[in-house]
Design an enzyme around this catalytic site. Structure first.
Site, PDB file in Angstrom:
ATOM      1  N   CYS A  20      18.203 -22.212 -26.045  1.00  0.00           N
ATOM      2  CA  CYS A  20      18.028 -23.151 -24.942  1.00  0.00           C
ATOM      3  C   CYS A  20      18.933 -22.754 -23.770  1.00  0.00           C
ATOM      4  CB  CYS A  20      18.316 -24.581 -25.379  1.00  0.00           C
ATOM      5  SG  CYS A  20      20.039 -24.865 -25.799  1.00  0.00           S
ATOM      6  N   ASP A 442       5.888  -0.397   9.909  1.00  0.00           N
ATOM      7  CA  ASP A 442       6.006   0.903  10.554  1.00  0.00           C
ATOM      8  C   ASP A 442       4.585   1.418  10.767  1.00  0.00           C
ATOM      9  OD1 ASP A 442       7.076   3.520  11.230  1.00  0.00           O
ATOM     10  OD2 ASP A 442       6.359   4.124   9.246  1.00  0.00           O
ATOM     11  N   ASP A 645      12.856   4.761   8.040  1.00  0.00           N
ATOM     12  CA  ASP A 645      12.624   3.329   7.821  1.00  0.00           C
ATOM     13  C   ASP A 645      13.692   2.699   6.922  1.00  0.00           C
ATOM     14  OD1 ASP A 645      10.243   3.326   9.295  1.00  0.00           O
ATOM     15  OD2 ASP A 645       9.096   4.018   7.569  1.00  0.00           O
TER      16      ASP A 645
END
Length: 760
Positions: A20, A442, A645
């Site tokens: 749990c 891009d 990028d």
């Protein structure tokens, strides 16, 4: 491991025995307390702990053991390598649960019928009195219930009481205390009734026996559902070939894939899986790469082509030179990414962790308070009422559903994403993407193919297209300019033989000239044609069209006559328009950031329906553009593929890298789109929204269920309506809440991308 945070590494452990959310909290607290640990995250659904820092594996294992759980290091160098052993352990665990469940049910059913039958049907009570007698019935219930608790139920006591002794109670503690209390009270009522106050002599064997059976039922159903949540990983592991045919010492031998080394020559026959990443050196075929890209059309492979391990060869045969083996293959990296994403903790989980940290101790306190209130203020027999309601509180409040609510949805969501070619490298991206307001892309390699091709060739009247293309290509074959290479490639693609060349000359700022098969050929811009005295207005309509498409035309003259207008450009990917339409359909703005000239960028934006254009920017300018767009629109996702990028991918709230791009871009990104198509972006965003919606549903169910039913179990409805929640119903409801959460998470397996994002 290193001795300072600079040398921090990440290690993973499989943790057994967590049941749990409170178990998760205890293991995390134990790990974070180890000197040298920077961060630790534990996932209940995957049963894994991920630890970052400089602490030794031995110290971490000792901390997990001290918290009361067993653990084993995960081999991260070869993702999926230990999954088979883990799967066997899970299968054995499921089989053990099924066996214990069947035994507990068989033993608890007679107890339930003897006790509850006597309460519900007056005739049954009389039948028991006349046949074996009520005392004998209690003796029989005692024997059967004791067997239930000692054999199938012993798991709760072996873990629950030690956890209680460590002052760190968990779900097992709740079940152990509740059932032991009901059984102990019943034993006293059966054998020493004189110790109990008058009117309180009653037995609750059926509660203890049936609670164990119901909790085991819930755990078995949970184990089965958990097995289904991790099927994405199993399927990925199943894509790995087991054996490869390798050329060694003049012959071909079958070698286990894990023994391959880079440089091995591997033969791949028709219909076989490609064993490892490599380069084709001889032969050729078509290869189904859908498991990497999501694209259903097989890709042609010939000498010089790269192939990826796990993809399926079609009808041809070829030999490859292994370039990446073991944990370095693309498939291994995909498995590692999916495993890391599935083990991730989203920011939303922090709230759950804070609540569940104190949840079980609070439940213990609530159960004790319930017992005391009923004992002092309850009607007769007060002791019986106090016991039954306290046990009901203990059982109903188990936070299993809370612990499973977030990780199961993450597992299924990221697994479904992998099947669709969307890999979440960082779990946070799964939560942040749903909030995206603008997607910046891009241009080169993302919206476009990333390399120039000959797109237009119109010839003047009286000229043959094939002869003109061959002549232009012959002249351009002397140049290394990308535009020149595109024209030569187009001619070669049409099967043209380039004629002989003489007197080649490059005229700076104008173009190139040469003599081809005795014909003077000049190729260049419109200003050179005018200098040569040629009127380019003949091609006025074509030039205007090309300009509107953002293409810069070139002209060709043969022997002083204007022969053709030519355009070379980086063509838009066929999938880009549909992907942008799908993003608009999701209510998002789309911006394009490019280093290309503004006219070309604007033309492409107009064709695709892009909302905003930022052109002529350097890599640093892309970062500034990302910051500016975020400031004006809100949460921003950036999509790119190149080295330039990488800074923008890192700066964006969520960076998405085209998977066919550079390694640097992929490493800088939060999400990798394996298809190389922009269509993965709306898929990723829609999947993020679906997964977070699923998590919210799960958390609402788990929290609302516990919040609403604890007071009911405590007896808050009894004064007004005379209603009490039996511990048996409490156990059933507790088990069903976990199964509901798992079942709801599994609905994500049916997730479909938005219409424009589907790959056809």
């Amino acid at each position: 491991m290193g001795s300072s945070p600079k040398g921090a590494t990440t290690v993973e452990f499989n943790v057994d025995g967590m049941t749990c959310a409170s178990c998760v909290g205890r293991v995390e607290r134990g790990l974070k307390a180890v000197p040298g640990v920077v961060d630790a995250a534990v996932n209940l659904a995957t049963e894994r702990a991920t630890v970052r820092g400089t602490a030794s594996a031995e110290a971490l294992l000792a901390a997990i053991a001290h918290a009361g759980y067993e653990a084993r290091p995960v081999d991260t160098a070869a993702p999926g390598a230990d999954d088979e052993a883990a799967a066997q352990r899970k299968d054995a665990e499921r089989e053990g649960l099924r066996r214990d469940l069947l035994l507990a049910t068989a033993l608890a059913l007679p107890v339930f019928l003897l006790e509850m039958g006597a309460h519900l049907l007056p005739g049954v009570h009389g039948l028991i009195e006349r046949s074996i007698g009520m005392q004998a019935s209690w003796y029989l219930q005692f024997a059967l219930t004791t067997l239930v608790l000692v054999v199938p139920g012993r798991r709760f006591y072996l873990k629950g009481f030690p956890a209680l002794a460590r002052l760190a109670p968990d779900m097992n503690s709740l079940v152990a205390v509740g059932t032991a209390a009901a059984w102990g009270y019943s034993v006293v009522a059966t054998f020493l009734p004189q110790l109990l106050p008058a009117g309180t002599v009653n037995v609750y064997y059926e509660a203890a026996a049936v609670i164990v059976a119901l909790v085991l039922l819930g755990r078995w159903l949970e184990a089965r559902a958990k097995g289904r949540t991790s099927e994405a990983i199993k399927r990925l592991v199943g894509l790995q070939a087991k054996v490869a045919r390798v050329r060694r010492e003049g012959g071909v031998v079958d070698v286990p894939v894990e023994q391959l080394v880079a440089g091995d020559l591997v033969e791949v026959r028709p219909g076989e899986r490609v064993p490892v990443d490599g380069e084709v050196i001889e032969g050729g075929s078509y290869v189904d790469e859908s498991m990497i890209t999501g694209e259903p059309v097989p890709v042609e492979k010939s000498a010089g082509s790269t192939v990826v391990g796990g993809t399926v060869n079609q009808t041809g045969a070829f030999t490859l030179r292994a370039t990446a083996v073991g944990g370095q293959t693309m498939l291994a990296q995909i498995i590692r990414m999916v495993e890391q994403a599935q083990g991730a903790k989203l920011p939303i989980q922090a709230l759950v962790d804070k609540v569940t940290l104190w949840f079980v101790p609070a439940v213990m306190g609530a159960a004790l308070l319930t017992f005391l209130v009923w004992l002092v203020f309850g009607p007769s027999p007060a002791l019986s009422f106090a016991l039954v309601n306290a046990v009901a509180v203990l059982i109903i409040a188990c936070p299993c559903a809370m612990g499973l609510a977030t990780p199961t949805s993450i597992m299924v969501g990221t697994g479904r994403g992998a099947e669709l070619g969307v890999l979440f490298r960082k779990g946070e991206a799964l939560q942040l993407l749903k909030d995206a307001r603008v997607v910046a892309v891009d241009k080169t390699g993302t919206l476009t193919e990333g390399h120039p091709v000959l797109t237009d060739l119109d010839v003047a009247e009286g000229f043959d297209r094939t002869r003109v293309l061959a002549a232009i290509a012959a002249v351009e074959s002397r140049s290394e300019h990308p535009i020149a290479r595109a024209i030569v490639t187009a001619a070669e693609g049409e099967g043209l033989e380039l004629p002989a060349l003489a007197d080649f000359e490059s005229v700076t700022g104008m173009g190139v000239r040469a003599v081809v098969d005795g014909v003077r050929v000049e190729v260049g811009a419109d200003r050179w044609m005018r200098e040569l005295g040629l009127d380019v207005t003949t091609f006025g309509a074509s030039a205007q069209r090309l300009g509107s498409e953002g293409k810069s035309p070139l002209y060709a003259a043969l022997d002083g006559r204007l022969a053709a207008i030519v355009a070379v450009s980086d063509p838009i990917k066929p999938s880009s328009k549909a992907a942008i339409d799908a993003l608009h359909g999701l209510g998002l703005k789309v911006a394009m950031i490019t280093g290309d000239n503004a006219r070309t960028a604007r033309a492409i934006a107009d064709q695709l329906g892009i909302d905003e254009v930022v052109a002529e920017v350097l890599p640093a300018g892309k970062v500034e553009a990302v910051q500016r767009l975020r400031a004006s629109h809100g949460t921003l996702a950036f999509v790119g593929d190149g080295i330039n990028d990488a800074p923008a991918l890192a700066e964006a709230d969520v960076g998405l890298a085209i998977g066919t791009g550079t390694d640097v871009a992929v490493e800088s990104a939060d999400v990798v789109l394996m298809s190389g198509s922009l269509q993965g972006v709306p898929t990723a965003i829609a999947l993020s929204k679906a997964t977070l919606g699923n998590i919210r549903q799960n958390l609402f169910w788990a929290f609302a269920y516990n919040t609403a039913l604890i007071p009911v179990a405590a007896g808050v409805l009894y004064p007004a309506f005379g209603l009490l929640l039996s511990p048996i119903f409490a156990a059933g409801a507790m088990s069903l809440s976990s199964v509901f959460v798992l079942g709801n998470a599994l609905r994500l397996r049916r997730f479909q991308p938005p219409a424009g994002a589907r790959i056809h």
